[in-house]
Design a protein around this motif. Structure first.
Motif, PDB file in Angstrom:
ATOM      1  N   ASP A   9      38.520  51.325  95.734  1.00 38.31           N
ATOM      2  CA  ASP A   9      37.306  50.515  95.733  1.00 38.31           C
ATOM      3  C   ASP A   9      37.461  49.413  96.778  1.00 38.31           C
ATOM      4  OD1 ASP A   9      34.920  49.396  95.136  1.00 38.31           O
ATOM      5  OD2 ASP A   9      35.471  48.714  93.124  1.00 38.31           O
ATOM      6  N   GLU A  10      36.395  49.132  97.508  1.00 41.31           N
ATOM      7  CA  GLU A  10      36.453  48.097  98.543  1.00 41.31           C
ATOM      8  C   GLU A  10      36.704  46.722  97.934  1.00 41.31           C
ATOM      9  OE1 GLU A  10      32.753  48.264 100.585  1.00 41.31           O
ATOM     10  OE2 GLU A  10      33.095  50.269 101.355  1.00 41.31           O
ATOM     11  N   GLU A  14      39.783  43.930  99.495  1.00 42.05           N
ATOM     12  CA  GLU A  14      39.573  42.642 100.162  1.00 42.05           C
ATOM     13  C   GLU A  14      40.260  41.524  99.383  1.00 42.05           C
ATOM     14  OE1 GLU A  14      35.227  41.318  98.644  1.00 42.05           O
ATOM     15  OE2 GLU A  14      35.253  42.977 100.078  1.00 42.05           O
ATOM     16  N   GLU A  15      40.560  40.467 100.106  1.00 44.72           N
ATOM     17  CA  GLU A  15      41.281  39.351  99.500  1.00 44.72           C
ATOM     18  C   GLU A  15      40.357  38.531  98.613  1.00 44.72           C
ATOM     19  OE1 GLU A  15      43.508  36.922 102.147  1.00 44.72           O
ATOM     20  OE2 GLU A  15      44.197  38.623 103.329  1.00 44.72           O
TER      21      GLU A  15
END
Length: 149
Positions: A9-10, A14-15
């Motif tokens: 999953d994106e 990501e942070e």
């Protein structure tokens, strides 16, 4: 045969926002037999919070609209339960004092009436017994007189 493929999953790649502090001091190896008492005492001192302080901190997390809604619901529930208990207490007081004021004299009157009925029964039984004895005695006295005639 079915082939499985992992799709990432994106959102996880990501942070995340926030401070980027990686402190390994918070993680403790539970398999280790050696532990320092001094280290654990220092950790306890830094995290001492009262329940009130935690509730105050939660106040900032909940929006004012939701806090007002929860507070209103709590106040309505409290007033409903409070008025119900007050009404119940007053009703119980009225019923118990009425029962005492009306019930006790009534119970005493019923008890006296039962005693009077019992005394009347005993008096009638004594009258019947005494009249039975007197009539029997008269019959005995009259029988020898009748034999003589």
């Amino acid at each position: 045969m079915v082939k499985l493929q992992e799709v990432e999953d994106e959102h996880f790649s990501e942070e995340q926002q926030g401070p980027k502090v990686e402190d390994d001091g918070d993680y403790v190896d539970t398999d280790s037999e050696i532990s320092s008492d001094d280290d654990s005492d220092d950790d306890d001192d830094t995290f001492e919070e009262t329940v009130y302080e935690r509730l105050v901190a939660l106040k900032d997390m909940i929006p004012p609209k939701h806090r007002a809604r929860v507070s209103g619901a709590f106040n309505k529930t409290y007033s409903f339960i409070s008025s119900g208990l007050q009404f119940g207490g007053k009703t119980l007081w009225i019923l118990s004092t009425s029962a005492i004021m009306l019930g006790v004299p009534y119970a005493l009157a019923v008890g006296e009436e039962q005693q009077m009925v019992e005394m009347e029964k005993e008096m009638k039984a004594q009258q019947i017994a005494s009249s039975g004895l007197t009539s029997a005695a008269q019959n005995i006295l009259e029988q020898p007189a009748q034999k003589a005639i």
